[in-house]
Design an enzyme around this catalytic site. Structure first.
Site, PDB file in Angstrom:
ATOM      1  CD  GLU A 179      -2.467  -1.411   2.682  1.00 60.60           C
ATOM      2  OE1 GLU A 179      -2.728  -0.373   3.333  1.00 60.60           O
ATOM      3  OE2 GLU A 179      -2.763  -2.560   3.086  1.00 60.60           O
ATOM      4  CD  GLU A 289      -8.247   1.516   5.194  1.00 57.63           C
ATOM      5  OE1 GLU A 289      -8.315   0.657   6.099  1.00 57.63           O
ATOM      6  OE2 GLU A 289      -7.325   1.562   4.357  1.00 57.63           O
TER       7      GLU A 289
END
Length: 375
Positions: A179, A289
């Site tokens: 990520e 997120e």
């Protein structure tokens, strides 16, 4: 967990209790008992600080050179365009690290204390039910890279244990992910500024860590700071800023390389870290997120993106543009095949995807969290 870490965790818990409870203690303990108790507590705090100092010596390598971020107010920005690249705040002073060294954000005693324990330091909150997303996803075997330009904001985060981010995910079918993106996370960084970050896990977030807080990612760039402040920040109904990130697998070694901005190779995740990601990735995700730590009855006010919904469009909602994935070997970059748009709570955070001649695949995403339709 080794014995020394267990001791530090217990003392950290004790220190929190002392700082919260002891100053307002209304018991009738005698002066002698109080004096003895105070001495013992002071002794334990001293031992704790000494243990943390020892741990920090192990984490923080000796510095060749120390560089401070300049105040953001001193930075001049080119106003000739309404869209511009993001850079790192520390680099505006013209400083860089000597050849053969890399910049590392120093870890402090306060960083560890904010995390609550050594074992939690640098890790992502593991309870998946607390994570909420607004993402575009493509899935199926064969992805060897992902890239996009991410609009940078400084969303408001309600709790120091929550975060808000925008990022690119590449992952396996089972439990491994790579990520990269920007995030606001007070627990890790101690402030509400957007920071460049990376993360990886090999066991569905059971372990893994941010940036260079554990062994794994190999940094090769002496000008990019993982965990460093990003500037400037997009302005609602004003000038917009974004940063370009690319993650790409090397065909021969299987290592996953990270590129920031215009060709700045940051480093790589070695293929030896992984089982499944030694080969191609199963999915690529792009979007936002947050962590919502509210249990029942009320949603967090933590914002995603700009804190405004996707329907507001350019200059108001956060975007990710020029989204592409790489397939095959050698890598061939393509637009998203059959993208799917996912959000757990569309009244809190939402996403909308489009395709354009200039921006290719792009999304608007985000939201304010708690509102009239997201109580």
């Amino acid at each position: 967990m080794d014995f020394s870490i267990q001791i530090i965790n217990l003392l950290l818990h004790f220190l929190v209790l002392v700082s919260l409870v002891y100053p307002i203690n209304c018991s009738e303990t005698s002066n002698h008992q109080l004096a003895n108790q105070t001495f013992q507590q002071g002794e334990n705090v001293y031992k704790l600080k000494k243990m943390i100092a020892t741990h920090l010596q192990q984490i923080n390598k000796p510095a060749v050179k120390t560089i401070q971020d300049p105040p953001e107010s001193l930075i001049e920005h080119n106003q000739t365009s309404n869209l511009s690249d993001v850079f790192q705040l520390w680099s505006t002073s013209g400083e860089s690290c000597p050849e053969g060294t890399i910049p590392i954000r120093r870890i402090t005693e306060q960083d560890i204390l904010r995390a609550g324990s050594i074992s939690k330091f640098g890790q992502k909150y593991a309870d998946g039910s607390k994570h909420e997303h607004a993402i575009v996803a493509v899935e199926g075997d064969g992805y060897t890279g992902a890239k996009a330009s991410l609009n940078v904001w400084a969303p408001k985060v309600e709790s120091r244990y929550e975060f808000s981010l925008a990022q690119i995910w590449l992952g396996s079918k089972d439990s491994e992910t790579i990520e990269a993106g920007w995030q606001v996370c007070r627990t890790i960084y101690g402030d509400d500024r957007p920071r460049l970050f990376i993360y990886y896990t090999v066991d569905n977030y059971g372990t893994g860590c941010y940036n260079l807080k554990c062994s794994g990612f190999v940094q090769t760039n002496r000008k990019i700071v993982l965990g460093g402040t990003l500037a400037p920040i997009s302005v609602y109904n004003g000038r917009q800023y974004d940063m370009t990130l690319k993650i790409e697998q090397h065909a021969k070694t299987g290592n996953w390389w990270l590129v920031f901005g215009k060709g700045n190779i940051v480093g790589y995740w070695p293929s030896s870290l992984f089982r499944e990601l030694k080969g191609e990735a199963y999915f690529a995700h792009f979007g936002g997120e947050v962590i919502n730590l509210k249990s029942t009855g009320s949603h967090t006010t933590t914002q995603m993106g700009s804190g405004h919904f996707d329907t507001e469009g350019y200059g108001k909602a956060a975007y990710i543009r020029n989204i592409q994935v790489a397939v095959n070997s050698p890598n061939v970059w393509i637009d998203l095949p059959d993208p799917e748009y996912t959000m757990e709570k569309e009244n809190c955070y939402a996403i909308k995807g489009k395709y354009g001649k200039i921006w290719g695949n792009y999304i608007y995403f985000g939201g304010p969290g708690k509102n009239a339709d997201c109580p």
